[in-house]
Scaffold this motif. Structure first.
Motif, PDB file in Angstrom:
ATOM      1  N   CYS A  28       0.826  -1.219   0.000  1.00  0.00           N
ATOM      2  CA  CYS A  28       0.000   0.000   0.000  1.00  0.00           C
ATOM      3  C   CYS A  28       0.856   1.263   0.000  1.00  0.00           C
ATOM      4  CB  CYS A  28      -0.964   0.002   1.174  1.00  0.00           C
ATOM      5  SG  CYS A  28      -2.333  -1.128   0.921  1.00  0.00           S
ATOM      6  N   ALA A  51      -6.781  -0.356  -4.406  1.00  0.00           N
ATOM      7  CA  ALA A  51      -6.135  -0.269  -3.092  1.00  0.00           C
ATOM      8  C   ALA A  51      -6.164   1.165  -2.562  1.00  0.00           C
ATOM      9  CB  ALA A  51      -4.697  -0.778  -3.177  1.00  0.00           C
ATOM     10  N   CYS A  80      -6.770  -1.043   1.623  1.00  0.00           N
ATOM     11  CA  CYS A  80      -5.585  -1.484   2.361  1.00  0.00           C
ATOM     12  C   CYS A  80      -5.988  -1.845   3.782  1.00  0.00           C
ATOM     13  CB  CYS A  80      -4.541  -0.376   2.399  1.00  0.00           C
ATOM     14  SG  CYS A  80      -3.784  -0.034   0.800  1.00  0.00           S
ATOM     15  N   HIS A  81      -5.344  -2.869   4.309  1.00  0.00           N
ATOM     16  CA  HIS A  81      -5.612  -3.294   5.679  1.00  0.00           C
ATOM     17  C   HIS A  81      -4.274  -3.636   6.338  1.00  0.00           C
ATOM     18  CE1 HIS A  81      -7.856  -4.898   9.037  1.00  0.00           C
ATOM     19  NE2 HIS A  81      -7.174  -6.031   8.961  1.00  0.00           N
ATOM     20  N   LYS A 116     -11.117   1.106   2.107  1.00  0.00           N
ATOM     21  CA  LYS A 116     -10.900  -0.277   2.548  1.00  0.00           C
ATOM     22  C   LYS A 116     -10.028  -1.086   1.579  1.00  0.00           C
ATOM     23  CE  LYS A 116     -15.184  -0.438   5.167  1.00  0.00           C
ATOM     24  NZ  LYS A 116     -16.421  -1.155   5.457  1.00  0.00           N
ATOM     25  N   THR A 159      -5.584  -5.225  -0.159  1.00  0.00           N
ATOM     26  CA  THR A 159      -6.541  -6.323  -0.200  1.00  0.00           C
ATOM     27  C   THR A 159      -6.534  -6.926  -1.599  1.00  0.00           C
ATOM     28  OG1 THR A 159      -7.902  -5.154   1.412  1.00  0.00           O
ATOM     29  CG2 THR A 159      -8.965  -6.914   0.149  1.00  0.00           C
ATOM     30  N   LYS A 160      -6.412  -8.236  -1.685  1.00  0.00           N
ATOM     31  CA  LYS A 160      -6.439  -8.897  -2.995  1.00  0.00           C
ATOM     32  C   LYS A 160      -7.846  -8.795  -3.577  1.00  0.00           C
ATOM     33  CE  LYS A 160      -2.596 -12.025  -2.417  1.00  0.00           C
ATOM     34  NZ  LYS A 160      -2.098 -13.385  -2.510  1.00  0.00           N
ATOM     35  N   THR A 161      -7.894  -8.600  -4.895  1.00  0.00           N
ATOM     36  CA  THR A 161      -9.169  -8.442  -5.587  1.00  0.00           C
ATOM     37  C   THR A 161      -9.173  -9.318  -6.844  1.00  0.00           C
ATOM     38  OG1 THR A 161      -8.445  -6.650  -7.054  1.00  0.00           O
ATOM     39  CG2 THR A 161      -9.220  -6.016  -4.843  1.00  0.00           C
TER      40      THR A 161
END
Length: 191
Positions: free
Chosen positions: A73, A136, A142-143, A140, A148-150
């Motif tokens: 990120c 990303a 990035c965590h 939401k 986050t994979k999409t």
């Protein structure tokens, strides 16, 4: 004679991808324009392809760095831009490849097909990863410092695998030609 000169200009223009490649393009143009033997014409075609392959590896580091940044990120907008630039360069390679003739080289049809598939798949992967960077950067996306994979991630990974397979086949076809004409052999990840 004018037709041969035009071929030399087209080859020279198509290969004008960088300072080091201009000499290879000039050598290839001179050989094609002189109407020399079939062996020398094959050598000129091999040099033309070598110049194109040399220019193909320039985007690799930027792509690897961009994907690593997305995973963390970090620099999402810059990474997306770098990836879209790399995709455009790969599309340009496909265009230049289609404008050249390699009919004197062994397995030229398969070699050109594998390079085309590899570069198109790489461009698709770059574009999918760039879209992942855009996602990303959103809410939401990035965590805990990780993207986050999409679906874009999955599609990028699939296209990257397709590119790797094609480039492995292309390298296996290129290296005997390179050896025959004293040109650099390449690993698939240099394509």
């Amino acid at each position: 004679m004018a037709g041969l000169a035009l071929i030399g200009v087209v080859v020279g223009t198509a290969l004008d991808v960088g300072g080091n490649d201009q000499q290879s393009a000039a050598d290839a143009s001179a050989t094609l324009g002189s109407g020399q033997s079939g062996t020398e014409t094959a050598q000129a075609q091999a040099k033309s392809l070598d110049a194109l392959l040399q220019s193909s590896k320039s985007s690799r580091t930027a792509v690897i760095d961009a994907v690593a940044s997305i995973k963390q990120c970090s620099n999402l907008a810059g990474s997306a831009t770098d990836l879209r630039t790399a995709a455009s360069r790969r599309d340009d390679l496909v265009t230049k490849l289609s404008q050249l003739t390699f009919d004197r080289l062994p397995d030229h049809g398969d070699l050109v097909a594998q390079l085309t598939t590899g570069w198109k798949a790489s461009a698709a992967a770059d574009n999918h990863y760039a879209a992942w960077a855009d996602q990303a950067a959103g809410a939401k996306g990035c965590h805990n410092g990780h993207a986050t994979k999409t679906e874009q991630t999955d599609q990028g990974n699939a296209a990257s695998e397709q590119a790797t397979l094609a480039k492995k086949k292309a390298a296996a076809l290129w290296n005997p030609i390179a050896q025959q004409y004293g040109l650099p052999q390449r690993q698939f990840n240099e394509l």
